[in-house]
Design an enzyme around this catalytic site. Structure first.
Site, mmCIF file in Angstrom:
data_model
loop_
_atom_site.group_PDB
_atom_site.id
_atom_site.type_symbol
_atom_site.label_atom_id
_atom_site.label_comp_id
_atom_site.label_asym_id
_atom_site.label_seq_id
_atom_site.Cartn_x
_atom_site.Cartn_y
_atom_site.Cartn_z
ATOM 1 N N ASP A 1 56.418 33.211 -77.154
ATOM 2 C CA ASP A 1 54.975 33.026 -77.304
ATOM 3 C C ASP A 1 54.218 34.217 -76.728
ATOM 4 O OD1 ASP A 1 52.624 31.042 -77.776
ATOM 5 O OD2 ASP A 1 52.331 31.748 -75.726
ATOM 6 N N ASP B 1 51.302 23.896 -78.641
ATOM 7 C CA ASP B 1 51.165 23.608 -77.215
ATOM 8 C C ASP B 1 51.249 22.114 -76.936
ATOM 9 O OD1 ASP B 1 50.715 26.312 -76.837
ATOM 10 O OD2 ASP B 1 48.554 26.110 -77.063
#
Length: 349
Positions: free
Chosen positions: A208, A254
């Site tokens: 990420d 997320d």
């Protein structure tokens, strides 16, 4: 696909929003990030006994996520943005209607008595079989579909919302679908053990940060995709009403990825039979604290990828508690569907 706007997961497209608008936008994003995890985790407890998942599914998750992200990036680079968005829009229309139906149908069925006088609850089965001729003739089941009146009603309602999404791409329709994706993702996509959950989370944490800071993958997808792969809320709602367009955003990754891990911790809590959800509750509050920190850093112009805070908080909290309570071995040995050998080891212990 957790980052929607670079260089951070939570972002606003313009800096001119009022303080009140920012508070409303981030407050709603926070709520939309918390509720799917809570609902999905408790729904996963009921669901996980119905279908046994293979351990290697969790190991595949990271490769699938990165592959999908890279694939979308390549498609946007090669083909016209308009054609790709048409394809994604239709795909997410089908997926969104299915996800929303799955989310709403059990609730409607639970309270169906309110409308049962108008439309009785009926259940249907559609079964496709193949008759195999020969000395030992038998029938082989090829397809089975079970549904009820509540499924039909919720599918019709979900389809209406889907048409609204297709026609207008309104942010409310986007959020309805994205919310349904998040709850279903936490409920249906699972890590079967803490060990198989920690590794993908750690690697995804590294990936990420790399995708956000070292490449333009997230930039390309953020500017090109109109799919409901993020939750968003306008920070100029007070000024422009429902036609507002200055959005703060949070990627579904997320929510879903960390929600899967917290759902696993809830199932671990249940396996301990201690009448309290210590690991889930503590990690859930750590997740909320990580979201607050992400928003705080963004507001003060020091934004970072949300997973930079959320992954350490959600991994470190249960491990620390397990170390303090003496559950570290049990935590890492826990599996949703243990093998026969592990069951025998558990009896021996």
């Amino acid at each position: 696909m957790d980052d929607i706007e670079p260089p951070q997961n939570i972002s606003s497209t313009e800096p001119s929003a009022s303080v009140e608008g920012m508070v409303i936008a981030y407050g709603n994003l926070l709520a939309m990030a918390i509720v799917p995890v809570f609902l999905g985790a408790f729904r996963s407890v009921k669901h996980h006994r119905l279908q046994k998942k293979r351990q290697k599914d969790a190991a595949r998750f990271l490769l699938i996520a990165i592959g999908a992200l890279t694939g979308i990036y390549i498609f946007f680079k090669i083909f016209s943005k308009a054609y790709i968005n048409y394809l994604l829009t239709f795909y997410f229309f089908i997926l969104g209607v299915s996800a929303l139906t799955h989310l709403l149908s059990p609730t409607l069925e639970r309270y169906y008595g309110i409308i049962s006088n108008l439309l009785p609850l009926r259940k249907f089965d559609i079964i496709l079989t193949e008759k195999i001729e020969g000395e030992h003739a038998k029938t082989k089941s090829l397809f089975a579909l079970n549904f009820s009146t509540s499924d039909i009603i919720t599918a019709a309602l979900s389809s209406a919302i889907g048409v609204w999404y297709l026609m207008k791409k309104h942010w409310i329709a986007n959020n309805i679908f994205a919310f349904a994706f998040a709850v279903n993702g936490v409920e249906l996509l699972r890590f079967d053990s803490v060990s198989t959950g920690c590794t993908p989370l750690a690697l995804l944490f590294i990936g990420d940060v790399s995708l956000v800071f070292e490449t333009n993958v997230m930039v390309t997808i953020a500017k090109s995709s109109e799919a409901p792969i993020n939750l968003k809320f306008p920070s100029d709602l007070l000024e422009n009403g429902l036609s507002a367009s200055n959005f703060a955003m949070l990627g579904l990754g997320d929510i879903v990825i960390l929600g899967k891990f917290m759902a696993l911790l809830l199932r671990f809590d249940n396996s301990l039979n201690r009448c309290r959800n210590t690991y889930f509750n503590a990690t859930f509050f750590a997740y909320i604290a990580g979201l607050f920190l992400t928003i705080f850093m963004h507001v003060f112009k020091h934004a970072q990828p949300a997973l930079l805070y959320l992954v350490p908080a959600c991994l470190g909290t249960p491990i620390l508690i397990a170390a303090i309570k003496g559950d570290l071995k049990a935590l890492f040995k826990y599996e949703d569907h243990p093998s026969e050998e592990q069951k025998e080891e558990g009896k021996t212990d």
